[in-house]
Design a protein around this motif. Sequence first.
Motif, PDB file in Angstrom:
ATOM      1  N   ASP B  28       0.846  -1.203   0.000  1.00 16.01           N
ATOM      2  CA  ASP B  28       0.000   0.000   0.000  1.00 16.01           C
ATOM      3  C   ASP B  28       0.877   1.248   0.000  1.00 16.01           C
ATOM      4  O   ASP B  28       0.599   2.223  -0.701  1.00 16.01           O
ATOM      5  CB  ASP B  28      -0.892   0.050   1.254  1.00 16.01           C
ATOM      6  CG  ASP B  28      -1.914  -1.074   1.300  1.00 16.01           C
ATOM      7  OD1 ASP B  28      -2.276  -1.589   0.232  1.00 16.01           O
ATOM      8  OD2 ASP B  28      -2.348  -1.430   2.413  1.00 16.01           O
ATOM      9  N   ARG B  31       2.727   1.759  -3.378  1.00 13.43           N
ATOM     10  CA  ARG B  31       1.842   2.138  -4.479  1.00 13.43           C
ATOM     11  C   ARG B  31       1.113   3.453  -4.218  1.00 13.43           C
ATOM     12  O   ARG B  31       1.087   4.340  -5.077  1.00 13.43           O
ATOM     13  CB  ARG B  31       0.811   1.032  -4.738  1.00 13.43           C
ATOM     14  CG  ARG B  31       1.416  -0.244  -5.304  1.00 13.43           C
ATOM     15  CD  ARG B  31       0.338  -1.295  -5.571  1.00 13.43           C
ATOM     16  NE  ARG B  31      -0.730  -0.740  -6.372  1.00 13.43           N
ATOM     17  CZ  ARG B  31      -0.685  -0.586  -7.687  1.00 13.43           C
ATOM     18  NH1 ARG B  31       0.372  -0.997  -8.357  1.00 13.43           N
ATOM     19  NH2 ARG B  31      -1.690  -0.048  -8.338  1.00 13.43           N
ATOM     20  N   ASP B  32       0.505   3.565  -3.040  1.00 13.05           N
ATOM     21  CA  ASP B  32      -0.410   4.686  -2.816  1.00 13.05           C
ATOM     22  C   ASP B  32       0.281   5.915  -2.236  1.00 13.05           C
ATOM     23  O   ASP B  32      -0.166   7.035  -2.465  1.00 13.05           O
ATOM     24  CB  ASP B  32      -1.550   4.260  -1.873  1.00 13.05           C
ATOM     25  CG  ASP B  32      -2.366   3.123  -2.458  1.00 13.05           C
ATOM     26  OD1 ASP B  32      -2.332   2.953  -3.694  1.00 13.05           O
ATOM     27  OD2 ASP B  32      -3.021   2.393  -1.692  1.00 13.05           O
ATOM     28  N   HIS B  35       3.900   6.150  -4.798  1.00 14.34           N
ATOM     29  CA  HIS B  35       3.590   6.047  -6.230  1.00 14.34           C
ATOM     30  C   HIS B  35       4.595   5.194  -6.991  1.00 14.34           C
ATOM     31  O   HIS B  35       4.860   5.424  -8.167  1.00 14.34           O
ATOM     32  CB  HIS B  35       3.421   7.428  -6.866  1.00 14.34           C
ATOM     33  CG  HIS B  35       2.285   8.190  -6.250  1.00 14.34           C
ATOM     34  ND1 HIS B  35       1.006   7.707  -6.197  1.00 14.34           N
ATOM     35  CD2 HIS B  35       2.253   9.390  -5.618  1.00 14.34           C
ATOM     36  CE1 HIS B  35       0.226   8.561  -5.574  1.00 14.34           C
ATOM     37  NE2 HIS B  35       0.958   9.595  -5.193  1.00 14.34           N
ATOM     38  N   THR B  37       4.389   2.232  -8.500  1.00 12.29           N
ATOM     39  CA  THR B  37       3.309   1.309  -8.850  1.00 12.29           C
ATOM     40  C   THR B  37       3.788   0.114  -9.663  1.00 12.29           C
ATOM     41  O   THR B  37       2.973  -0.651 -10.176  1.00 12.29           O
ATOM     42  CB  THR B  37       2.187   2.044  -9.620  1.00 12.29           C
ATOM     43  OG1 THR B  37       2.789   2.690 -10.745  1.00 12.29           O
ATOM     44  CG2 THR B  37       1.494   3.067  -8.744  1.00 12.29           C
ATOM     45  N   GLY B  38       5.095  -0.052  -9.772  1.00  7.98           N
ATOM     46  CA  GLY B  38       5.601  -1.238 -10.479  1.00  7.98           C
ATOM     47  C   GLY B  38       5.285  -2.524  -9.752  1.00  7.98           C
ATOM     48  O   GLY B  38       5.084  -3.566 -10.375  1.00  7.98           O
ATOM     49  N   LYS B  40       2.755  -4.851  -8.096  1.00 10.87           N
ATOM     50  CA  LYS B  40       1.315  -4.943  -8.361  1.00 10.87           C
ATOM     51  C   LYS B  40       0.592  -5.687  -7.260  1.00 10.87           C
ATOM     52  O   LYS B  40       1.163  -6.590  -6.638  1.00 10.87           O
ATOM     53  CB  LYS B  40       1.074  -5.692  -9.682  1.00 10.87           C
ATOM     54  CG  LYS B  40       1.799  -5.104 -10.881  1.00 10.87           C
ATOM     55  CD  LYS B  40       1.384  -3.668 -11.160  1.00 10.87           C
ATOM     56  CE  LYS B  40       2.168  -3.092 -12.323  1.00 10.87           C
ATOM     57  NZ  LYS B  40       1.929  -1.658 -12.490  1.00 10.87           N
TER      58      LYS B  40
END
Lengths: 766, 161, 286
Positions: B28, B31-32, B35, B37-38, B40
């Motif tokens: 989390d 990604r959040d 950032h 986001t590689g 998954k």
Amino acid sequence: MTDGSQEKANGATRWIGTRPVRPDGVDKVTGRARFGADVHLPNMLVGKVLRSPHAHARLKSIDTTRARSLPGVKAVVTRDDFEDLPSEFVPAGEMLVNYRDIVRNVMAREKVLYEGHPVAAVAAVGERAAKEALDLIEVGYEVLPHVMDVEEAMAPDAPLLHEDMITAGVEPAPETPSNVAKVVEFGHGDVEAGFAEADVMVEREFRTRPVHQGYIEPHSCVASFSEDGQAELWCTTQGHFIVRGHCAKLLGMEVSRLRVTASEIGGGFGGKTVVYLEPLALMLSRKSGNPVKMTMSREEVFRASGPAPGTCIRVRVGVRRDGRITAGEAELKYQAGAFQGSPVQLGCMCAFAPYDLENVKVTGYDVVANRPKATAYRAPGAPQSEFAVESVIDELAKAIGMDPVALRLKNAAKEGTRAAYGPTFGPVGLVETLEAAGAHEHYRARLAPGQGRGVASGFWFNIGGETCANLNLGEDGTIALVAGTPDIGGSRAALCLQAAEALGVDVETIRPLIADTSSLGYTFLTGGSRTAFASGMAVIEASKDMIGQLCERAAKIWDIPVDAVEWVEGEARPAGANAGEFESLPLADLAGLAGKTGGPIVGRAQINAQGAGPSFGTHVVDVDVDRETGRVEILRYTVIQDAGKAVHPDYVEGQMQGGAVQGIGWALNEEYVYDENGRLENPGFLDYRIPVCSDVPMIDTVIVEVPNPTHPYGVRGVGETPIIPPMAAIANAVEGALGIRFTDLPMSPPRVLKALDEARLPEAAD
Amino acid sequence: MMAKAHVTTTINGDPVEFLCDVEQTLLDVLRDELHLTGSKEGCASGDCGACSVVVDGRLVCACLMLGVEAQGHSVETIEGMATGDRLHPLQTKFLEHAALQCGVCTPGFLVAAKSLLDRNPDPTETEVRYWLAGNLCRCTGYDKIVRAVLDAAAEMRGATA
Amino acid sequence: MRYEAPESVGEVVSLLAGDGPRGRVLAGGTDLLVQLRAGMIAPDVIIDIKGIGETREIRENGDVLVVGAAVTGAELGEHATARAMWPGVVEALELIGSTQIQGRASLAGNLCNASPAADTVPALIAAAATCTVAGPSGTRNVPVEDVCTGPGQLSLGDGEFVVAFELPKPPPRSADAYLRFIPRTEMDIAVVGAGVSLSLDEDGWCTAARVTLGAVAPTAILVEEAGAALIGTGCGDAAIEATAAAARAACRPIDDKRGTAEYRTKVAGVLAARAARTAVERARNA
């Protein structure tokens, strides 16, 4: 003006059949590629769905008061936010969907029809508030009896999902409603007369369980509505034009006001051809005024998306001692899930398609049950029916003492065969795949004691359809290729290769882009194995269009008639001595001069691609079985398939390998486990067991090329056929190993051990 | 509401600070919050490997580790695999072998495969298959992935020999 | 929810005692995080024990090998002494999940998750392992078989947690083995598990044997009769079959999504026999 693409159809190609690195490759090995859930916008809210815990219940009340008053909650939507829609069927991939059902599937109205059926959705600032809000929504359910199994759903006293559903396709129409949405029938000849001629007849009943597409990327989207009624949507989908159409319909918008961008897509296999979250995210965004992101958890994916239907199939086939099949008959009952529209019709059409039969009859039943609405999964409907038929064919071969490949060859569909579903085949490659199988070293290799080998064939139609493509010529002679079919497995590479071939330019000068719905004309989805074929055709047409313009420019520069210019190897040349003596003009030169010769050059095509050639495949598999635990091990696997012409052979092989391994999962372990209340017990990759890397051997491939005459380079779709033969090939191999015929999938260890024990009992009694 | 935790860590060699809720996983956070986001999210339960990262030299699922646990540790993600404009040999081999179709599992496979080759420069096919058994791929049937890893290993052995 | 990363056993005990049942111990987190995400648990405080030296070390201490509660599968698997001494225990831990899970999963987590299907528990019980439990009234040693009392249920008191495991050094010509059945080759939860630990005398006769089963009862079970069937024999086919029969007879499984009771019972016998053969083979070569 002439162009080189037609001449090359039967001759040498420079680019078709080569294996360059895909143009989107680097983004995907560095983590840079943006998939559905990778989009972040300022002020973005988190959207979440409240789902039914019941398999079947009347929705008596939904009270969202407390949820709406929770700090951080910006919008709540329920059935009241969506206008009801009348019954109207529209295509989604090879299947049809009905707007009346879509509006009910994305948000339950009168009833919830499966566990996981959405009943409300919220948008809030952050994950935590959104989750808390869901807990505050009060839903009044009147729980109703449910029905899961297709045969139970067909029983006269079964609980009815839709009280007004009268079976279509039956004359006269039934007077009472039932769970049978539709009956379909295909065939020709006289099957009873055919069976009368048979020396040996086999009749078997088969059962397959629902299976999920199992894409690794869950559904995800971001919607952003503006105050003037325009909206943007980013989502992971196989067809963003389809998403636009469905969402506009559900939200009462004009399609021009909704711009949909397809993100990179992390697998779909048919499962991302419909809408789930997208209309909810748009509605939440419209109500809140903020962008809203919604992503399914893996559990939600399993409970509420997919699957391919479970089935019950009866097959009867008769054969003469000389190996000629005299008749084939099948009855297919498919679970549609909560709403009508299982792929039973496709299952019927494919069941006997590999065979040249004089007498054939197939009847199909589309049956609703309290499960998620069935969605396309790679060759929807065909794996189940062809599993049944290919198992029976194997049994017949054994019964008459004939090699199973020889029996198939003797009856194989070929050019001129009238298919059971009506049309007459053009050039098709089943015979070639069977011959390649029979001649393959694998088919002749010695098996160790206890091992078994199986073979099975498969057929899929493939489709074409509405497709646009543009080629934007840059001032330096490089090209942006603009397509509308999301790239799910390397299709950008296949499209660039076709453009490079048609234009006679280096493939590296062409860079592809998947355009949003406002930047390109309507383009049907990535599905039906149509992308390399139909977007390929569009790209070739766009290339021709560009070549025409380039030749005109050259004619203008040389001041000769355009007929006197030809396009060869990426440059304009005077066509023959009479045209005059001119230095040829390469693409880059013409591009640089475009401003002075008439302006920008864009090759365009908008086509309705017809003539997708069917693809046949034949698989060979060796297995071993642990007699004490019932576990089946795949020892060796070979896929042979007609690709028409393999544009990028690596990705053709990849389709063949991936489909085969999905089939291995379907055959051996994948199934949904529901409890007595219709609640899914295995909504995750832990207990919904798709094959892992150590489960499978290398998957050998043989690409057969019987060109599709309607495509300039002979391309056929290849994506779907490979999932069809594995189940029967493995069942046939297990039969070879154990002498036991499995008619129920999956052949999971408990089922295999039980059958082994039952087979041992008579032995023990001897 | 609970105050967020302040975490100091190292990501792909760079010092990074972030704030997170205790219940946020490392995935989390990556990604959040950051950032990156590689990595998954395919399952959020450790069953698919799409969020594979290396923490202090160990391959782990970022979805099965709390963000706060990264305090004082070193995290390597797919974003750190290439060096400048030079791809890692595994990345190159994945491209050459067409070892990806949709590509969503690819970052996880690459991070996991690199972790294997860092330990075992000459794995057998079976060793590759078992090491990667926690990385699900639904597109390729694994064939080309395994070949790419074996080929990258061979090339890297040649390069270091 | 709070997160605490204490550096001493005492701090953990006071945090646990202070928060009572609202505190959860975090080691590898491979079960805990899944349960958190699914909303199955909602603790007030998560107590990460990985910062405590005792939970992270593997050391020989006289007649025992001490394995810290939070030692990961990958770490134990790389420990040559542990592998040589208790290959069955090591392979049981290594069987859990993927390489990624191995980077985090621990013996204590596997035990305290209290799943009947835990892989390491039958192996630890077969190995006669004990665990060091720290609590408000000090430290006590508890046989592993006494820790789980049912699915999700532990015998540990308020404020207690597992700090480490003690594996007795086996006598000569001893070995253990653990096998489980799963439908795939990796990634699944055991449908059945079987552990065997045995010792042979110089002539190859079995002098001691412990046979355990997982996923066939509410907790992992020690099947005395199955061990007894081996003791005093040369571990030939008849003795192995008697072990398998005793294992089957001890099964009290349920039908669930992972297997039927009937299937589990049959396969329990198969695995007990196979694990026994492997353990015998190892002991002969030890």
